[in-house]
Scaffold this motif. Structure first.
Motif, PDB file in Angstrom:
ATOM      1  N   LYS A   1     -13.078 -34.087   2.449  1.00 47.52           N
ATOM      2  CA  LYS A   1     -13.446 -35.482   2.676  1.00 47.52           C
ATOM      3  C   LYS A   1     -13.577 -35.736   4.170  1.00 47.52           C
ATOM      4  O   LYS A   1     -12.905 -35.133   4.983  1.00 47.52           O
ATOM      5  CB  LYS A   1     -12.401 -36.409   2.060  1.00 47.52           C
ATOM      6  CG  LYS A   1     -11.015 -36.220   2.646  1.00 47.52           C
ATOM      7  CD  LYS A   1     -10.019 -37.136   1.992  1.00 47.52           C
ATOM      8  CE  LYS A   1      -8.617 -36.879   2.469  1.00 47.52           C
ATOM      9  NZ  LYS A   1      -8.418 -36.681   3.884  1.00 47.52           N
ATOM     10  N   GLU A   2     -14.469 -36.648   4.487  1.00 46.20           N
ATOM     11  CA  GLU A   2     -14.574 -37.107   5.870  1.00 46.20           C
ATOM     12  C   GLU A   2     -13.532 -38.193   6.121  1.00 46.20           C
ATOM     13  O   GLU A   2     -12.932 -38.244   7.179  1.00 46.20           O
ATOM     14  CB  GLU A   2     -15.986 -37.645   6.155  1.00 46.20           C
ATOM     15  CG  GLU A   2     -17.046 -36.574   6.188  1.00 46.20           C
ATOM     16  CD  GLU A   2     -16.838 -35.569   7.310  1.00 46.20           C
ATOM     17  OE1 GLU A   2     -16.473 -35.963   8.432  1.00 46.20           O
ATOM     18  OE2 GLU A   2     -17.029 -34.363   7.039  1.00 46.20           O
ATOM     19  N   SER A   3     -13.348 -39.058   5.129  1.00 47.23           N
ATOM     20  CA  SER A   3     -12.300 -40.078   5.234  1.00 47.23           C
ATOM     21  C   SER A   3     -11.942 -40.580   3.845  1.00 47.23           C
ATOM     22  O   SER A   3     -12.736 -40.488   2.910  1.00 47.23           O
ATOM     23  CB  SER A   3     -12.737 -41.243   6.124  1.00 47.23           C
ATOM     24  OG  SER A   3     -13.731 -42.024   5.499  1.00 47.23           O
TER      25      SER A   3
ATOM     26  N   THR B   1     -10.004 -44.106   2.602  1.00 50.99           N
ATOM     27  CA  THR B   1      -9.327 -45.375   2.878  1.00 50.99           C
ATOM     28  C   THR B   1      -9.229 -46.136   1.559  1.00 50.99           C
ATOM     29  O   THR B   1      -9.892 -45.783   0.579  1.00 50.99           O
ATOM     30  CB  THR B   1     -10.096 -46.224   3.918  1.00 50.99           C
ATOM     31  OG1 THR B   1     -11.425 -46.466   3.433  1.00 50.99           O
ATOM     32  CG2 THR B   1     -10.172 -45.507   5.265  1.00 50.99           C
TER      33      THR B   1
ATOM     34  N   LYS C   1     -15.387 -40.991   1.727  1.00 48.72           N
ATOM     35  CA  LYS C   1     -16.603 -40.518   2.400  1.00 48.72           C
ATOM     36  C   LYS C   1     -16.609 -38.996   2.310  1.00 48.72           C
ATOM     37  O   LYS C   1     -15.674 -38.332   2.757  1.00 48.72           O
ATOM     38  CB  LYS C   1     -16.634 -40.973   3.859  1.00 48.72           C
ATOM     39  CG  LYS C   1     -16.836 -42.464   4.006  1.00 48.72           C
ATOM     40  CD  LYS C   1     -16.979 -42.879   5.456  1.00 48.72           C
ATOM     41  CE  LYS C   1     -17.167 -44.382   5.559  1.00 48.72           C
ATOM     42  NZ  LYS C   1     -17.265 -44.828   6.960  1.00 48.72           N
TER      43      LYS C   1
END
Length: 145
Positions: free
Chosen positions: A73-75, A77, A103
């Motif tokens: 994953k990139e991020s 949240t 993301k």
């Protein structure tokens, strides 16, 4: 079977609308009744703490499951919402809605990521503890970057 105990120390020095404290190994905070329930709203309260327990358990479980599935994953949240019903003085925790926003890199298997996001909710220890009492809903947002 291996058991583990968590410990909490609480102090409530006064009456209903006073302020107390709780303390665990990694958390020290004031507690009181929230203003929505005619309290002073100082520190946290049981409603926020239940939401926090459910949210942190879910997001950590999701991250671990993504890692085990080799999904990079990139991020990650999330926002979470706790819905409480107050009817005739009876307070009932009705629903928790988790809104994870993941993301992912182009080429990631989105169907697998969606499946893991759903499975993480039923795998989380807190979700399992709440099952049958508090509805937990997911609104997963997957974004490819």
């Amino acid at each position: 079977m291996a058991l583990h105990s968590f410990h909490l120390k609480a102090n409530w020095p006064g009456l209903r609308n006073d302020v107390g404290t709780i303390e665990t190994a990694n958390l020290h905070t004031k507690i009181s009744i929230p203003p929505e329930m005619d309290g002073p709203g100082i520190g946290t309260n049981p409603d926020e703490m239940l939401l926090g327990a459910a949210a942190t358990c879910y997001i950590i479980t999701l991250a671990a499951m993504l890692e085990r599935s080799k999904i990079e994953k990139e991020s990650l949240t999330m926002t979470s919402e706790g819905i409480v019903d107050i009817t005739k003085g009876v307070i009932t925790y009705k629903k928790i809605i988790h809104r994870p926003h993941l993301k992912l890199q182009f080429g990631t298997d989105l169907e697998l990521a969606q499946k893991i996001a759903k499975k993480a909710e039923s795998s989380c220890m807190i979700s399992r503890a709440l099952k049958g009492n508090v509805e937990i809903e997911l609104e997963v947002k997957l974004e490819v970057i």
